[in-house]
Write a protein that holds these residues in place. Sequence first.
Motif, PDB file in Angstrom:
ATOM      1  N   ASP A 116       0.889  -1.148  -0.007  1.00 51.72           N
ATOM      2  CA  ASP A 116       0.050  -0.033  -0.026  1.00 51.72           C
ATOM      3  C   ASP A 116       0.848   1.075   0.097  1.00 51.72           C
ATOM      4  O   ASP A 116       0.641   2.050  -0.729  1.00 51.72           O
ATOM      5  N   TYR A 135       4.880   0.597 -13.065  1.00 57.09           N
ATOM      6  CA  TYR A 135       4.372  -0.432 -12.013  1.00 57.09           C
ATOM      7  C   TYR A 135       5.453  -1.503 -11.570  1.00 57.09           C
ATOM      8  O   TYR A 135       6.437  -1.847 -12.325  1.00 57.09           O
ATOM      9  N   SER A 141       2.538   1.662  -3.285  1.00 58.35           N
ATOM     10  CA  SER A 141       1.342   1.936  -4.657  1.00 58.35           C
ATOM     11  C   SER A 141       0.953   3.355  -4.742  1.00 58.35           C
ATOM     12  O   SER A 141       0.602   3.791  -5.585  1.00 58.35           O
TER      13      SER A 141
END
Length: 164
Positions: free
Chosen positions: A56, A164, A59
């Motif tokens: 988390d 990513y 990201s």
Amino acid sequence: MEGIVQLIPTMKSLGDVNKKNDVTNQAAEEMKAEPEKIDFSNVKIEPLFEEEVDFDTFSKSDFRAVKVKECVAVPKSKKLLQFTLDDGTGTDRTILSGIHAYYEPEELVGKTLIAITNLPPRKMMGIESCGMLLSAVNNLKDSEDEELHLIMVDNHIPAGAKLY
């Protein structure tokens, strides 16, 4: 209409054909040559962080491909370069980076770099920097010297592409 000849301009040499083939063959041989070997035996690598970052937290970082539209040295600074970047939003982004010891501004124009774009703005030398460019840094063994390499990617990657 017989006898009319249309001339089409070309970039081909009008010289000796054999000479041309020799040059072409030489260029082909040079292209097939092995890439230059780099000796990494004198590079000191820092240890990895022991602290883990949860997914988390990771990201939340917004990594983007950015195109260098303009790069100039910041007046009265020996270290800072000011980048004007296309980040895919349609609005130019300014990022300052202390890498002038490693790069001249004109060699970076047109390059595709990687930036983290959601850091809070930070003023340096009176100029607001909106993000950070990513670099790889290493030290040489038995030396205080440091090498820095901006992370550059293929120019086919469009501005604003998310990593990513």
